[in-house]
Design a protein around this motif. Structure first.
Motif, PDB file in Angstrom:
ATOM      1  N   GLY A   1      -1.727 -10.288   3.738  1.00  0.00           N
ATOM      2  CA  GLY A   1      -1.573 -10.352   5.207  1.00  0.00           C
ATOM      3  C   GLY A   1      -0.392 -11.182   5.656  1.00  0.00           C
ATOM      4  O   GLY A   1      -0.390 -11.740   6.755  1.00  0.00           O
TER       5      GLY A   1
ATOM      6  N   SER B   1      -1.922  -4.268   1.512  1.00  0.00           N
ATOM      7  CA  SER B   1      -2.732  -5.494   1.639  1.00  0.00           C
ATOM      8  C   SER B   1      -1.873  -6.726   1.941  1.00  0.00           C
ATOM      9  O   SER B   1      -2.380  -7.731   2.428  1.00  0.00           O
ATOM     10  CB  SER B   1      -3.558  -5.724   0.371  1.00  0.00           C
ATOM     11  OG  SER B   1      -2.725  -6.181  -0.686  1.00  0.00           O
TER      12      SER B   1
ATOM     13  N   LYS C   1       0.778  -7.757   7.604  1.00  0.00           N
ATOM     14  CA  LYS C   1       0.140  -8.610   8.610  1.00  0.00           C
ATOM     15  C   LYS C   1      -0.925  -7.960   9.456  1.00  0.00           C
ATOM     16  O   LYS C   1      -1.731  -8.638  10.082  1.00  0.00           O
ATOM     17  CB  LYS C   1       1.223  -9.056   9.599  1.00  0.00           C
ATOM     18  CG  LYS C   1       1.819 -10.379   9.327  1.00  0.00           C
ATOM     19  CD  LYS C   1       2.895 -10.636  10.382  1.00  0.00           C
ATOM     20  CE  LYS C   1       3.817 -11.746   9.950  1.00  0.00           C
ATOM     21  NZ  LYS C   1       5.017 -11.802  10.782  1.00  0.00           N
ATOM     22  N   GLY C   2      -0.856  -6.651   9.628  1.00  0.00           N
ATOM     23  CA  GLY C   2      -1.796  -5.987  10.529  1.00  0.00           C
ATOM     24  C   GLY C   2      -1.155  -4.722  11.031  1.00  0.00           C
ATOM     25  O   GLY C   2      -0.255  -4.183  10.378  1.00  0.00           O
TER      26      GLY C   2
ATOM     27  N   LYS D   1      -6.258  -0.338   5.828  1.00  0.00           N
ATOM     28  CA  LYS D   1      -6.573  -1.389   4.864  1.00  0.00           C
ATOM     29  C   LYS D   1      -6.026  -0.995   3.495  1.00  0.00           C
ATOM     30  O   LYS D   1      -5.989   0.182   3.148  1.00  0.00           O
ATOM     31  CB  LYS D   1      -8.087  -1.643   4.803  1.00  0.00           C
ATOM     32  CG  LYS D   1      -8.894  -0.412   4.483  1.00  0.00           C
ATOM     33  CD  LYS D   1     -10.360  -0.768   4.333  1.00  0.00           C
ATOM     34  CE  LYS D   1     -11.136   0.451   3.846  1.00  0.00           C
ATOM     35  NZ  LYS D   1     -10.926   1.661   4.636  1.00  0.00           N
TER      36      LYS D   1
END
Lengths: 358, 358
Positions: free
Chosen positions: B220, B245, B248-249, B333
């Motif tokens: 992240g 993975s 950050k998002g 994800k």
């Protein structure tokens, strides 16, 4: 000062389109490199309502001001915000020779000339069918792309909806063996058939609404299809599913445009799941900004009424789409050949103003 | 005369790679426009063993002959076959200015020059890690692409495996805030760290085998990752899952190359299902032939031993890959950060000769 995340949430709330802090960042980055509303969309490639709402929020926050000429300019406060948020003006590295498509059109200059001559009297785009046709360079680049990938020469081509007149360009290229157009607009059906007759091109156009069953004889008949679908998930699934069902079997190809302007990446993901898992085709190409659309007359009367700053004539062919190419595999399958009623043109990401929204 | 479908089935049987009549058609079309084995691969974009086996069958059928210089030439019988099967020589419309990438490198000519100077003493590609680095134009085009999409300037960049030295190019561009390289080859780790120190670039390289757990602090952490993964399904899933993975998002991006030379479209489909359904990312770009690899020294000693006609020095940078860009969404994800043992380099579509096959 407002965080990017807060702006993103406000946009999501007001538009119904999922928007992230990074989306806001991209709109800010685009706005930092042009004052022209329509170019902000082209450079940020975010859905129209998202960009319009973002600019509205930036204005309310005092980060941008809208001039009398409806130019969008950063204020000092806005410039500081950019700096603080570590946001830079959008960079552009598009190849000027091929407009970023990667295709050498100079080999097809005769075809370009001929196509322009032949289609000079083409029907105007009308809003009834969400029309808006592409530039000649785009049309001819589609021909080159299909030819290069071995999907055109000696092949049977299916054109599902053809306000772009791809069928005529393909016919003029003398490459396909047979071209069939199914199209909802009588004006276009008549126009294409007339040109085909005059020029002795192997094209047949017929009236068809893509919600209807396809003529049974075209199931499993073609090598290649091309279409420029409306962008609700249902319409994407239906048009591409029908296209796939017309293909002969494995190793056949489909071409179609999808925008980021009327379809968010969330929608792209759902659609890509349908392509890869349900239809079991491989996506071989997604070419950014491949198709450039000629600005259509009805834009400013149908678009984003709540925002005054969008009421400005576009200075560029701002509406673009990415070109998808898919290829069928052993287990690929389209959809069942039956009538399917779907909402075609309008969802929350569409550009056409819906009175009841907001 | 043999049908395309029969040839396809024979290839499938002999190589274990699913092959269609249309695949055979594409190999014939490519062979009709060049005599050079490696260029047939480049033009047909089919897996190496499939092309090699196809040429072998065409030779046995008397459709092509192999000259002493290992040129592959159609015989009269073969020419007739092409005509009968309605197959045309492959057409090429690649933009010569951008090599089809759509990117204007002339804006980055200083960076190209500097990169070549700085990396003149780079380590040679070795077979231990399936290495083979890309041309300088490819490397700089990657920088331009990431920069244009807003994924480089002011960002944290993760490079997973870096025999291409993308980290050094990115560092020299002065755009990223931070660059981290994880790489299995000690020679490269040392080389990159030495250059970073000499040139004062914000790069840190560390030794890492991608089957191992990632350093926890990088989960992240990044805005963007780039990698050039090995092409078994397991390796693709693992490298890209690890890459995701580290992001950050939502709104972050991943870049990676996938070939059609070591991965069939069947494999592309499986991998695209993983990307869209399991990882829930959107594929925003697939740019054909974006990466061109410099011919590596160990090619002819490791490749396709059963076929004598492949034992010829490549006349072009024949090995190419398509560039994927993915973008993370709200529900994206990657994979769990644990050790995963997988077969990395070799499956039936790989180019490296495995003695037990055939």
């Amino acid at each position: 000062m407002k965080k990017l995340q807060e702006i993103a949430e406000e946009i999501s709330r007001n538009t119904g389109v999922v928007t992230s802090a990074k989306d806001v960042e991209k709109i800010l980055s685009a706005s930092a490199s042009t004052n022209h509303f329509w170019e902000i969309i082209t450079l940020s490639q975010k859905p129209f309502p998202v960009v319009a709402e973002a600019v509205e929020i930036l204005r309310k926050e005092g980060f941008v001001a809208v001039t009398e000429e409806k130019e969008i300019k950063f204020t000092e406060k806005g410039m500081e915000y950019l700096k603080e948020q570590n946001i830079f003006p959008k960079r552009t590295y598009t190849c000027p020779h091929c407009e970023g498509r990667g295709i050498n059109l100079s080999l097809l200059s005769d075809l370009i000339k001929k196509f322009d001559e032949v289609t000079e009297d083409r029907p105007k785009a009308i809003s009834d069918y969400d029309q808006g046709f592409v530039t000649t360079n785009t049309t001819i680049a589609r021909i080159a792309l299909m030819a290069e990938r071995g999907d055109l020469e000696g092949k049977k081509l299916f054109v599902l909806g053809d306000d772009d007149l791809v069928s005529i360009a393909a016919g003029l290229s003398q490459m396909p063996k047979e071209i069939v157009v199914l199209e909802i607009d009588d004006r276009l059906v008549d126009y294409i058939n007339r040109k085909a007759k005059e020029l002795n091109l192997p094209i047949e156009a017929m009236k068809y609404d893509f919600r209807d069953k396809l003529p049974e004889k075209y199931i499993g008949y073609f090598d290649t299809f091309i279409t420029d679908p409306p962008e609700t998930v249902d319409a994407l699934e239906l048009t591409i599913g029908r296209g796939i069902s017309t293909l002969k079997g494995e190793g056949c190809a489909g071409y179609f445009g999808v925008t980021l302007i009327e379809a968010s990446l969330e929608k792209w993901n759902i659609f890509q799941q349908i392509l890869t898992s349900k239809f079991k085709v491989a996506i071989t190409d997604i070419i950014y900004d491949f198709s450039h659309y000629v600005n259509w007359d009805y834009l400013l009367t149908t678009v984003g009424k709540p925002y005054d700053f969008v009421q400005v004539e576009p200075k560029l062919n701002w509406y673009r789409s990415s070109m998808y190419r898919i290829e069928t595999l052993k287990d690929s399958k389209g959809i069942e050949n039956v009538y399917k009623p779907v909402e075609i043109y309008v969802d929350e990401e569409a550009i056409i103003y819906k009175g009841e929204k907001k």
